[in-house]
Design an enzyme around this catalytic site. Structure first.
Site, PDB file in Angstrom:
ATOM      1  N   LYS A   1      -4.483  10.508   5.604  1.00 24.27           N
ATOM      2  CA  LYS A   1      -4.181   9.473   6.587  1.00 24.27           C
ATOM      3  C   LYS A   1      -3.124   9.986   7.552  1.00 24.27           C
ATOM      4  CE  LYS A   1      -4.390   6.536   2.507  1.00 24.27           C
ATOM      5  NZ  LYS A   1      -5.575   5.726   2.701  1.00 24.27           N
TER       6      LYS A   1
ATOM      7  N   LYS B   1       3.212   4.421  -1.125  1.00 23.51           N
ATOM      8  CA  LYS B   1       3.319   5.371  -2.241  1.00 23.51           C
ATOM      9  C   LYS B   1       4.582   6.192  -2.010  1.00 23.51           C
ATOM     10  CE  LYS B   1      -1.331   4.818  -1.457  1.00 23.51           C
ATOM     11  NZ  LYS B   1      -1.937   4.391  -0.189  1.00 23.51           N
TER      12      LYS B   1
ATOM     13  N   HIS C   1      -9.422  11.152   2.016  1.00 23.38           N
ATOM     14  CA  HIS C   1      -8.501  10.019   1.932  1.00 23.38           C
ATOM     15  C   HIS C   1      -7.215  10.286   2.714  1.00 23.38           C
ATOM     16  CE1 HIS C   1      -5.958   7.009  -0.422  1.00 23.38           C
ATOM     17  NE2 HIS C   1      -7.033   6.304  -0.132  1.00 23.38           N
TER      18      HIS C   1
ATOM     19  N   HIS D   1       0.813  -1.208   0.000  1.00 22.45           N
ATOM     20  CA  HIS D   1       0.000   0.000   0.000  1.00 22.45           C
ATOM     21  C   HIS D   1       0.856   1.272   0.000  1.00 22.45           C
ATOM     22  CE1 HIS D   1      -3.425   2.478   1.886  1.00 22.45           C
ATOM     23  NE2 HIS D   1      -3.933   1.960   0.787  1.00 22.45           N
TER      24      HIS D   1
ATOM     25  N   ASP E   1      -0.951  17.592  19.961  1.00 23.24           N
ATOM     26  CA  ASP E   1      -0.574  18.760  20.770  1.00 23.24           C
ATOM     27  C   ASP E   1       0.127  19.858  19.982  1.00 23.24           C
ATOM     28  OD1 ASP E   1      -1.639  17.450  22.926  1.00 23.24           O
ATOM     29  OD2 ASP E   1       0.279  16.879  23.823  1.00 23.24           O
TER      30      ASP E   1
ATOM     31  N   ASP F   1      16.880  11.102  -7.474  1.00 24.00           N
ATOM     32  CA  ASP F   1      18.304  11.407  -7.284  1.00 24.00           C
ATOM     33  C   ASP F   1      18.758  11.309  -5.835  1.00 24.00           C
ATOM     34  OD1 ASP F   1      18.468  11.872  -9.980  1.00 24.00           O
ATOM     35  OD2 ASP F   1      18.468  14.063  -9.814  1.00 24.00           O
TER      36      ASP F   1
END
Length: 496
Positions: free
Chosen positions: A416, A218, A414, A216, A421, A223
């Site tokens: 996540k 991404k 979407h 899952h 604090d 470089d």
């Protein structure tokens, strides 16, 4: 019929006596096998295999240990002999968590990072294309989902140009997430010189007995100087062009600094496992970028990030944390849990799927009852109906403990991550659900920085006017059919 009984009994024995599962998961699978015997067997073969003890990850786990440069830093932390610049008040306050992440998941603490936050897909992909055009040595791309549409089509010509310039390009995608991409498209990219890898590829059409274990992550590394990580996949819905979802609200991070090396190590481990090519043979992939090099095309952009993300003149401290079925512990889940316990003023959570285990649920309840302002933001529409109904059920339970629950109504949420604090934030690919904690391969950035966390909290606050707050009164008014679906989905939550 006799054969079905025998097969069910065999699988039941395996689940109970030979797999170390959570008791809730055990009972759920036993119910599925015995109440729907034919479909239960099929579901178990596709989704029920426990790969945590499988030897298939043995080499990968050894690579994790061998290639994570953690031991020296671990000794410094334990001896309280860390360099002064690495022990600012923030680092001291969270030293036990930093040490835990370092010791268990090889998450090296890096200090010289700069972060840019993206919450809009159009802006994120434009930034990605800009960074890709500046590549001089290599481009490493890893996405769970890559779709055959205008977003990927806008990236391919840049990659092909880079190949002609002598830049190495690698693309890694998940066998489940990339199932809708025509094979001829991948063959076309390979012929152009782009190296393509598939994580857990199907072996017969779309049939994949490891479909329950999804990569899952991404990640993009350019470089060794620029890294991207977050929630956006590659597809038109992520730039808000799918009417079924409307505006797509997500969060992605652009990172420069030593943390990019941590992202590169994570990509290399996944690439090595999927393709058999050992990227660790080339040390140049893992050298921290010399951002001050006058010849670096990323220098000017890094300077802009300095001004944007480090208004006090300091640099961003972070750890890159990965977890999955190849790790002994659910590192990202444990990192969330530790942060919840450390909260003194507020906890803000954004997640499209909220299916927590008992420990996470209890931590949020205790925090709210202790006077911590706990706020949970979830989407208004499902992309996975069962998961969405389970999310509503768990969110509704928290209302009794004083947690504020918000439903985002301006499209699909979407994003996540969590913010604690105004001091620490953790964003990346992991949802707040059992699947992300236990089954998916995930990666998050834990950021010990007030300025980046403040930016993420501002985005959260800017989302609130586009939300509907759920109260105990209106939650109790939901219909009987809705209640049945929620409780049924919650019963299946260990399998979702």
């Amino acid at each position: 019929m006799t054969h079905l009984i025998v097969i069910n009994l065999l699988f039941s024995v395996i689940i109970v006596f030979f797999q170390r599962r959570d008791p809730r998961s055990v009972w759920t699978w036993l119910l599925a096998l015995n109440f729907i015997p034919v479909f239960g067997i099929v579901f178990y073969l596709l989704f029920g295999q426990d790969l945590k003890k499988s030897r298939m990850f043995k080499v990968k786990e050894i690579s994790d240990r061998l290639n994570m440069p953690v031991r020296n830093q671990e000794k410094l932390l334990l001896s309280n002999d860390m360099p002064e610049e690495m022990m600012d008040p923030m680092s001291r306050d969270f030293s036990s968590l930093i040490l835990y992440n370092l010791a268990t998941s090889g998450a090296v603490l890096t200090m010289d990072n700069h972060v840019k936050v993206y919450t809009d897909g159009q802006v994120k992909f434009e930034a990605l294309r800009t960074a890709l055009r500046k590549a001089r040595r290599f481009i490493h791309i890893q996405y769970y989902i890559i779709k055959n549409d205008e977003v990927f089509d806008s990236i391919i010509p840049i990659l092909e140009d880079k190949i002609r310039e002598g830049v190495e390009v690698r693309i890694l995608y998940d066998g489940m997430g990339g199932r809708f991409m025509p094979k001829k498209k991948w063959e076309q990219l390979r012929r152009s010189g782009i190296r393509v890898g598939v994580f857990f590829p199907p072996f017969l059409g779309w049939l994949n007995l490891r479909v329950n274990y999804r990569n899952h992550r991404k990640i993009v590394i350019i470089d060794g100087a620029v890294g991207f990580v977050g929630g956006f996949n590659i597809g038109r819905e992520y730039i808000s062009k799918d009417p079924a979802f409307g505006y797509w609200r997500d969060t992605h991070l652009r990172i420069t600094g030593e943390a990019v090396v941590s992202l590169q190590i994570r990509f290399a481990l996944d690439w090595n496992y999927a393709t058999g090519e050992n990227l660790f043979k080339n040390e140049a992939y893992f050298q921290p970028s010399q951002s001050g090099d006058g010849d670096s095309p990323h220098k000017a952009e890094s300077a802009k990030l300095d001004e944007h993300a480090c208004q006090d003149g300091s640099q961003v401290c972070m750890q890159i944390i990965a977890s999955g079925p190849d790790t002994r512990e659910p590192h990202i889940r444990n990192n969330y849990l530790a942060l919840f316990h450390k909260a003194k003023r507020h906890i803000y959570i954004q997640t499209p799927y909220f299916v927590p285990d008992d420990a996470i649920l209890s931590a949020l309840k205790i925090a709210a009852l202790s006077g911590v302002d706990v706020r949970l933001m979830i989407p208004c529409k499902p992309d996975h109906p069962f998961v969405y109904r389970a999310t509503c059920a768990y969110a509704g339970e928290l209302l009794d403990y004083g947690v504020k629950v918000y439903i985002y109504t301006n499209g699909f949420l979407h994003s996540k991550g969590i913010m604690i604090d105004g001091r620490v934030s953790c964003y990346g690919t992991a949802n707040m659900d059992i699947r992300s904690f236990e089954l998916n391969f995930e990666v998050n950035a834990t950021i010990y920085d007030e300025y980046v966390t403040a930016e993420l909290e501002r985005a959260f606050m800017n989302d609130l006017p586009h939300c509907r707050q759920v109260t105990r009164e209106n939650y109790e008014k939901r219909g009987l059919w809705t209640r049945i679906r929620e409780q049924g989905s919650r019963l299946l939550s260990p399998l979702l």
